[in-house]
Scaffold this motif. Sequence first.
Motif: not given
Length: 135
Positions: A79-93, A99-110
């Motif tokens: 389910n690509h839509q659910l994957v995209a939404q989950s990645l966006a929320l985790i990336g935002t968290i 002290g969050g990993d900005l590169s990890q957040s960037l990868d998830m959001l991209q």
Amino acid sequence: ALDLVRPVLKRHETMQAAAAGNADEKTGEKDASALPNFAHQAAALFVSGYATIVKGDPSQEAKPKLSKALKLAHTQCCNHQLVAQSLALIGTIVLDTRGGDLSQSLDMLQSSFTLSKAQEDMPAQLGCLDSLLRL
């Protein structure tokens, strides 16, 4: 929303345990009728994680729920839509966590943006861009 989702999650956990215990002794195969619906479980985990974020405790409770929803949506449901939404929320968290990993957040959001773009999901794209601008 959390009160509505908890029974669904518990039912799926019970079904998974029953399916694991009901394997055929000769072949080792599980009874397909006892297997839980992974799409429903992933959606319930996502809603639970999102409701936890709205409630105000994203890092402690929401991230594990969203991570599990992401894993199920990707591996079991495709389910690509659910994957995209989950990645966006985790990336935002991750972005909002001190002290969050900005590169990890960037990868998830991209990744979320790319999936949302492929599905022509404009609201999801805008949400990703909003979070990316905060980087």
